[in-house]
Design a protein around this motif. Structure first.
Motif, PDB file in Angstrom:
ATOM      1  N   TYR A  35     -13.520  -7.388  -5.284  1.00 17.73           N
ATOM      2  CA  TYR A  35     -13.456  -8.151  -4.044  1.00 17.73           C
ATOM      3  C   TYR A  35     -12.507  -7.504  -3.034  1.00 17.73           C
ATOM      4  CZ  TYR A  35     -16.009 -12.223  -5.868  1.00 17.73           C
ATOM      5  OH  TYR A  35     -16.970 -13.061  -6.362  1.00 17.73           O
ATOM      6  N   LYS A  36     -12.893  -7.643  -1.772  1.00 15.80           N
ATOM      7  CA  LYS A  36     -12.051  -7.190  -0.671  1.00 15.80           C
ATOM      8  C   LYS A  36     -12.028  -8.276   0.390  1.00 15.80           C
ATOM      9  CE  LYS A  36     -13.238  -2.315  -1.435  1.00 15.80           C
ATOM     10  NZ  LYS A  36     -12.062  -2.150  -2.293  1.00 15.80           N
ATOM     11  N   GLY A  37     -11.118  -8.159   1.312  1.00 15.68           N
ATOM     12  CA  GLY A  37     -11.075  -9.072   2.444  1.00 15.68           C
ATOM     13  C   GLY A  37     -10.932 -10.525   2.043  1.00 15.68           C
ATOM     14  N   LEU A  38     -11.774 -11.373   2.647  1.00 18.28           N
ATOM     15  CA  LEU A  38     -11.646 -12.817   2.420  1.00 18.28           C
ATOM     16  C   LEU A  38     -12.006 -13.215   0.991  1.00 18.28           C
ATOM     17  CD1 LEU A  38     -13.019 -14.252   5.776  1.00 18.28           C
ATOM     18  CD2 LEU A  38     -10.703 -14.520   4.881  1.00 18.28           C
ATOM     19  N   HIS A  39     -12.956 -12.532   0.379  1.00 23.48           N
ATOM     20  CA  HIS A  39     -13.269 -12.855  -1.013  1.00 23.48           C
ATOM     21  C   HIS A  39     -12.049 -12.611  -1.911  1.00 23.48           C
ATOM     22  CE1 HIS A  39     -17.573 -12.773   0.174  1.00 23.48           C
ATOM     23  NE2 HIS A  39     -17.721 -13.588  -0.858  1.00 23.48           N
ATOM     24  N   ALA A  40     -11.362 -11.505  -1.690  1.00 26.58           N
ATOM     25  CA  ALA A  40     -10.172 -11.198  -2.494  1.00 26.58           C
ATOM     26  C   ALA A  40      -9.070 -12.213  -2.234  1.00 26.58           C
ATOM     27  CB  ALA A  40      -9.688  -9.786  -2.190  1.00 26.58           C
ATOM     28  N   ALA A  41      -8.875 -12.558  -0.969  1.00 27.92           N
ATOM     29  CA  ALA A  41      -7.837 -13.527  -0.623  1.00 27.92           C
ATOM     30  C   ALA A  41      -8.152 -14.898  -1.197  1.00 27.92           C
ATOM     31  CB  ALA A  41      -7.695 -13.608   0.899  1.00 27.92           C
TER      32      ALA A  41
END
Length: 230
Positions: A35-41
Motif C-alpha cells: 500500500y501507498k498513499g491513502l491506503h497505507a495511511a
C-alpha cells in the motif's frame, strides 16, 4: 430419516456459514506492504497523513486490487481515527468493494461494535444491499449472532424484513445459521422486539417458528411463540 434430514440441514447451514465468512477478503500482509498513499495511511491509522494527502480528492476513493477503498482498509484494520479523517475529507462512506461489502457490513461481520458505532455516527448507511447474497449488514450480523451489532443496526434503521437471494431474512438466518445459543437467542429477541415479520417463510415455506422447532431450539421457540408467531 428425520435425524438424517436434520443432519443434512445442519451440514448445509455450516457450509453456507463458512462460505459467507470467507466471502469477505481482508487485506493480507502482502497487500498492506504494497500500500501507498491513502491506503497505507488508512491501514496504519495515520490520521495526520490522511489529512495531508486528502486534498488529492481523486485518491479518496481509489481502489486496490480487491476494489477496497482506503475506508474499507481502515474498517478491516479497525482504525477508527483513520475512518474519521477519511470521512472529514469527503470519502464515500457507502462504497462497495469487489465482493460487494461496505464498511458497515465489514464492521458488522467482524463483531466490531465500536467501529460500527463510528461509521453510523458519521452517516454511513445501515440500509444497503450488500454481498453476493444480496443481503444486508443486519442479515450478516444476525446469522453470526452478533447481538450488539444487530441492536445498533436496528437503531440505525436497517431493513428488518429484507429477503436475500437465499430467500432468508435476518430472523430466519438467526435460526438456520445459528447455534441456538445465548447470542443467537438475544439476536432473535432484538429482531422480534423491533417488529420483524415472523411469518415470512423460507423457499420451502417454513416459518421461523417451524425452523426453530425442527432444530430443537427451545429458547428461540419460546421467544417466537410469545410474540405470536405461527
Amino acid at each position: 430419516m428425520m435425524k438424517a434430514r436434520r443432519g443434512a440441514a445442519a451440514f448445509a447451514a455450516l457450509a453456507l456459514l463458512a462460505a459467507a465468512a470467507a466471502a469477505q477478503t481482508a487485506p493480507t500482509a502482502a497487500d498492506a506492504a504494497g500500500y501507498k498513499g491513502l491506503h497505507a495511511a488508512a491501514w496504519r491509522g495515520d490520521a495526520a497523513a490522511i489529512a495531508r494527502l486528502s486534498p488529492a480528492k481523486a485518491q479518496l476513493d481509489a481502489r486496490d486490487g480487491h476494489g477496497r477503498t482506503p475506508l474499507h482498509v481502515a474498517a478491516f484494520a479497525r482504525q477508527r481515527d483513520a475512518i474519521r479523517a477519511l470521512a472529514k475529507a469527503g470519502a464515500n462512506l457507502d462504497a462497495l468493494e469487489a465482493d460487494r461489502y461496505d464498511a458497515v457490513t465489514i464492521a458488522s461481520v467482524a463483531d466490531d461494535e465500536e467501529t460500527l458505532r463510528v461509521l453510523l455516527a458519521l452517516g454511513a448507511s445501515a440500509k444497503q444491499v450488500t454481498s453476493r447474497y444480496d443481503g444486508t449488514a443486519l442479515i450478516a450480523a444476525a446469522h453470526l449472532g452478533h447481538d450488539g451489532v444487530v441492536r445498533q443496526l436496528i437503531a440505525a434503521g436497517a431493513p428488518l424484513d429484507h429477503v436475500n437471494n437465499l430467500h432468508w431474512t435476518a430472523v430466519i438466518e438467526s435460526i438456520v445459521l445459528g447455534d441456538g445459543g445465548p447470542r443467537h437467542q438475544a439476536t432473535l429477541k432484538a429482531l422480534v422486539d423491533a417488529g420483524a415479520n415472523l411469518q415470512l417463510a423460507d423457499r420451502q415455506g417454513n416459518t421461523p417458528l417451524q425452523l426453530a422447532r425442527s432444530r430443537g431450539y427451545t429458547a428461540m421457540v419460546r421467544v417466537l411463540e410469545a410474540a405470536g408467531a405461527k
